[in-house]
Motif scaffolding. Structure first.
Motif, PDB file in Angstrom:
ATOM      1  N   VAL A   5       0.766  -1.207  -0.053  1.00 36.53           N
ATOM      2  CA  VAL A   5       0.017   0.021   0.024  1.00 36.53           C
ATOM      3  C   VAL A   5       0.928   1.273   0.045  1.00 36.53           C
ATOM      4  N   GLU A   6       0.729   2.213  -0.887  1.00 36.03           N
ATOM      5  CA  GLU A   6       1.578   3.134  -1.184  1.00 36.03           C
ATOM      6  C   GLU A   6       0.658   4.686  -0.765  1.00 36.03           C
ATOM      7  N   SER A   7       1.603   5.477  -0.072  1.00 39.43           N
ATOM      8  CA  SER A   7       0.893   6.525   0.135  1.00 39.43           C
ATOM      9  C   SER A   7       2.018   7.752   0.318  1.00 39.43           C
ATOM     10  N   GLY A   8       1.414   9.010   0.577  1.00 41.34           N
ATOM     11  CA  GLY A   8       2.133  10.111   0.833  1.00 41.34           C
ATOM     12  C   GLY A   8       2.265  11.116  -0.444  1.00 41.34           C
ATOM     13  N   GLY A   9       1.496  10.657  -1.411  1.00 40.68           N
ATOM     14  CA  GLY A   9       1.727  11.436  -2.826  1.00 40.68           C
ATOM     15  C   GLY A   9       0.705  12.801  -2.450  1.00 40.68           C
ATOM     16  N   GLY A  10       0.806  13.563  -3.454  1.00 41.80           N
ATOM     17  CA  GLY A  10       0.139  15.040  -3.260  1.00 41.80           C
ATOM     18  C   GLY A  10       0.532  15.923  -4.440  1.00 41.80           C
ATOM     19  N   LEU A  11      -0.091  17.327  -4.222  1.00 43.75           N
ATOM     20  CA  LEU A  11       0.481  18.424  -4.967  1.00 43.75           C
ATOM     21  C   LEU A  11       1.501  19.132  -4.416  1.00 43.75           C
ATOM     22  N   VAL A  12       2.464  19.489  -5.221  1.00 45.32           N
ATOM     23  CA  VAL A  12       3.631  20.263  -4.659  1.00 45.32           C
ATOM     24  C   VAL A  12       4.421  21.201  -5.671  1.00 45.32           C
ATOM     25  N   GLN A  13       4.739  22.272  -5.206  1.00 41.37           N
ATOM     26  CA  GLN A  13       5.279  23.190  -6.297  1.00 41.37           C
ATOM     27  C   GLN A  13       6.764  22.762  -6.569  1.00 41.37           C
ATOM     28  N   ALA A  14       7.226  23.150  -7.848  1.00 42.15           N
ATOM     29  CA  ALA A  14       8.539  22.808  -8.147  1.00 42.15           C
ATOM     30  C   ALA A  14       9.650  23.119  -7.267  1.00 42.15           C
ATOM     31  N   GLY A  15      10.495  22.326  -6.930  1.00 44.03           N
ATOM     32  CA  GLY A  15      11.424  22.741  -5.895  1.00 44.03           C
ATOM     33  C   GLY A  15      10.963  22.206  -4.483  1.00 44.03           C
ATOM     34  N   GLY A  16       9.743  21.763  -4.333  1.00 42.80           N
ATOM     35  CA  GLY A  16       9.365  21.128  -3.160  1.00 42.80           C
ATOM     36  C   GLY A  16       9.557  19.693  -2.957  1.00 42.80           C
ATOM     37  N   SER A  17       9.286  19.448  -1.728  1.00 40.76           N
ATOM     38  CA  SER A  17       9.383  17.753  -1.312  1.00 40.76           C
ATOM     39  C   SER A  17       8.562  17.085  -1.036  1.00 40.76           C
ATOM     40  N   LEU A  18       8.470  15.815  -1.239  1.00 39.55           N
ATOM     41  CA  LEU A  18       7.461  14.676  -0.322  1.00 39.55           C
ATOM     42  C   LEU A  18       8.213  13.681  -0.081  1.00 39.55           C
ATOM     43  N   ARG A  19       7.479  12.735   0.790  1.00 36.02           N
ATOM     44  CA  ARG A  19       8.096  11.517   1.256  1.00 36.02           C
ATOM     45  C   ARG A  19       7.038  10.401   1.247  1.00 36.02           C
ATOM     46  N   LEU A  20       7.369   9.362   0.349  1.00 39.46           N
ATOM     47  CA  LEU A  20       6.096   8.538   0.072  1.00 39.46           C
ATOM     48  C   LEU A  20       6.615   7.392   0.831  1.00 39.46           C
ATOM     49  N   SER A  21       5.439   6.402   1.363  1.00 40.55           N
ATOM     50  CA  SER A  21       5.673   5.381   2.006  1.00 40.55           C
ATOM     51  C   SER A  21       4.991   4.217   1.118  1.00 40.55           C
ATOM     52  N   CYS A  22       5.539   2.818   1.518  1.00 41.37           N
ATOM     53  CA  CYS A  22       4.918   1.824   0.950  1.00 41.37           C
ATOM     54  C   CYS A  22       5.004   0.897   2.035  1.00 41.37           C
ATOM     55  N   THR A  23       3.856   0.374   2.477  1.00 46.99           N
ATOM     56  CA  THR A  23       3.603  -0.590   3.771  1.00 46.99           C
ATOM     57  C   THR A  23       3.372  -1.824   2.926  1.00 46.99           C
TER      58      THR A  23
END
Length: 124
Positions: A5-23
């Motif tokens: 199960v993947e999670s953590g996605g979203g909408l972000v501006q260029a230059g930003g950060s996200l952390r995805l998880s996979c359980t």
């Protein structure tokens, strides 16, 4: 049965950060290498990053080297993808997969347990 199960996605501006998880569930997580792939609309699924069972060896596609970091926590049965300095071309659905062979990281055919994915959208 491999379930992810993947999670953590979203909408972000260029230059930003996200952390995805996979359980993970349904298999002995620490016996498997893991990988992240992504798929943009109308495009094939492409390798992003891979990690061996111990977390000691990691592999990256050229477009994400130096910006993305894959890691894992075997006790939590989770693999992560830290994404920094995101670019509009990183926009895609991101999937994780389990790799029993522990090799051929870039080949989607050796992975199993694909989840529903998590959408990452990077605006310019």
């Amino acid at each position: 049965q491999v379930q992810l199960v993947e999670s953590g996605g979203g909408l972000v501006q260029a230059g930003g950060s996200l952390r995805l998880s996979c359980t993970a569930s349904g298999f002995v997580f620490s016996n498997y290498a893991m990988g992240w792939f992504r798929q943009a609309p109308g495009k094939e699924r492409k390798f992003v990053a891979g990690i061996d069972w111990s977390g000691m060896s990691t592999y990256y596609a050229d477009p994400v080297k130096g910006r993305f970091t894959i890691s894992r926590a075997n006790a939590e049965k989770t693999v992560y993808l830290q994404m920094n300095n995101l670019k509009p071309e990183d926009t895609a659905v991101y999937y994780c997969g389990a790799n029993r062979r522990g090799s051929h990281y870039g080949n989607a055919d050796v992975y199993s347990g694909w989840g529903q994915g998590t959408q990452v959208t990077v605006s310019s």
